[in-house]
Structure formats: C-alpha cells, structure tokens
Design a protein around this motif. Sequence first.
Motif, PDB file in Angstrom:
ATOM      1  N   ASP A 165       0.834  -1.202   0.000  1.00 44.09           N
ATOM      2  CA  ASP A 165       0.000   0.000   0.000  1.00 44.09           C
ATOM      3  C   ASP A 165       0.874   1.259   0.000  1.00 44.09           C
ATOM      4  O   ASP A 165       2.085   1.189   0.230  1.00 44.09           O
ATOM      5  N   ASP A 209       1.353   3.782   2.036  1.00 45.95           N
ATOM      6  CA  ASP A 209       2.106   4.168   3.228  1.00 45.95           C
ATOM      7  C   ASP A 209       3.064   3.088   3.695  1.00 45.95           C
ATOM      8  O   ASP A 209       3.777   3.255   4.686  1.00 45.95           O
ATOM      9  N   LYS A 216       2.637   0.234   5.102  1.00 46.71           N
ATOM     10  CA  LYS A 216       2.346  -0.558   6.295  1.00 46.71           C
ATOM     11  C   LYS A 216       1.922  -1.988   5.975  1.00 46.71           C
ATOM     12  O   LYS A 216       2.189  -2.912   6.731  1.00 46.71           O
ATOM     13  N   ARG A 266       6.924   0.339   8.565  1.00 49.09           N
ATOM     14  CA  ARG A 266       6.072   1.242   9.353  1.00 49.09           C
ATOM     15  C   ARG A 266       6.657   2.640   9.413  1.00 49.09           C
ATOM     16  O   ARG A 266       5.922   3.627   9.332  1.00 49.09           O
ATOM     17  N   PRO A 297       8.055   4.763   4.670  1.00 48.92           N
ATOM     18  CA  PRO A 297       7.192   4.424   3.535  1.00 48.92           C
ATOM     19  C   PRO A 297       7.916   4.404   2.195  1.00 48.92           C
ATOM     20  O   PRO A 297       7.496   3.704   1.274  1.00 48.92           O
TER      21      PRO A 297
END
Length: 242
Positions: A38, A40, A42, A91, A94
Amino acid sequence: MMDEHEITLRAELADAFRICHALGWSESVGNHFSAALDPDGKVFLLNPRWQHFATISPEDLLTLNSGDPSVMTRDNAPDASAWCIHGTIHRRLPSARVVLHVHSPYATALACLEDPTLWPIDNNTARFFGRVAYDLHFGGIADALEEGERIAGALSDKSVLVMGNHGVTVAGPTVADAFEDLYFFERAAQTLMLAYAAGRPLAVLEDKVARDTAEGWVAYRGMAARHFNHLRTAYGLANNAG
C-alpha cells in the motif's frame, strides 16, 4: 482478490529469493525480503518463517500489517527478527518499498571489520557514495522492538545499511532496483575486501570524483530491470514475467 500490481510484485519477489539462492546468498532457512503493497508501506509481503529461499513461490508470501501487533500470536507468524526489522522499516519508512536483508559473503565480511566503511576505490564502490548508512551496535538476534527502531532509524533515507557484525540490508523503489543495489554492493564489498587482502594502501577516490561517479550511475538505472529479467530467464524461473 489480488490486483495486477500485487500479482506482479509477488512474482518478482519470489524470483528474487530464488536468484539470491542461486548466487550463493541464502543462509539455511533464514534471512528475509519484503515489499510494500500500500502507499504508506504498512501492508507488506514477507517470506514465511523458515522457508528456504529456493522453494519460495508467489503464493507462499505472507501479507502483513506493520501496525498489527497480533501478527506474532498467529499460527503462521513470521520469524521474530523479520517482523522486528522489516515490520519496523515498513512502518517508519514508507519510501522503502522493497527491503532485502542477507548475509552475503563479502558484505558480511566487510560488516565484521572494525571500520566497515565502503571506501570509493572504483566504479562499483563509488556507486554507493553518500548512499550507505552504518549500524555498529550489534546486540545479537534482532528480535526486540528497540532493535527494529534503531535499525530503521539508522537506515533513514539511505539505500544500504551495513549492519555491523551482521550483514547488509538494501532498500529500493522496486524489486529490480533493490536487487541491483544488493548485487552491486556485494561486488563492491568483494573488491574492497580483496584490495584490503593485498596489504597495500587503498587508492581512495577524492570525494568529488566519487560523488560524480555516484551521480553518473543514475542515468543507468534502467539496467536494473534488464539485469533482473535476464537472471529470471537465465535461471528458468517459473515466475518469469518475460
């Protein structure tokens, strides 16, 4: 249902494991590769706990969320050190879309020197000028939260992290780009270790020359996809995208 992006990413990451094994960079059933799914970073893909690089297929890869601590309580929980390093990097960073961690021979030997600096002494070593971070605080198996935080903080905006007394971690925007840096870093470490073995002073390039060389490599970024696809074909991988 998986979208085309995830299908492609799974195939590329699975082939990266197999290529690295063919090159002699796997270590028993350890070491880990991951790739963000994704924006970001995560949600990411990671190899399963203790599965040999040579056997990993696209469907074997775990889909994990770095913000979900319950991951480690599941029956198919990943290796603790993989979760510690890769989960924290995805985390916190990114931009680190693909993260490859190995104990390849020459990079690891370099990491075991008191001063593991990758001095710019040729094209390949200069390629990494200004792009390498160093973490010299080895504390054993990296499976504690503080270890992951320290490692992610050390990597920061760099492409390569030399992990003292441990190995190397490479981050890149795509599987091919990250693999290419891993490939060239191992070659660069080999050159430097062989030069050290001669027992003669190193002819270290001036900073300006090294910086210009590193910047000159930017125009050759397209090599990464060509090289990676060639290796996929050369090793006859089932996941070869052509």
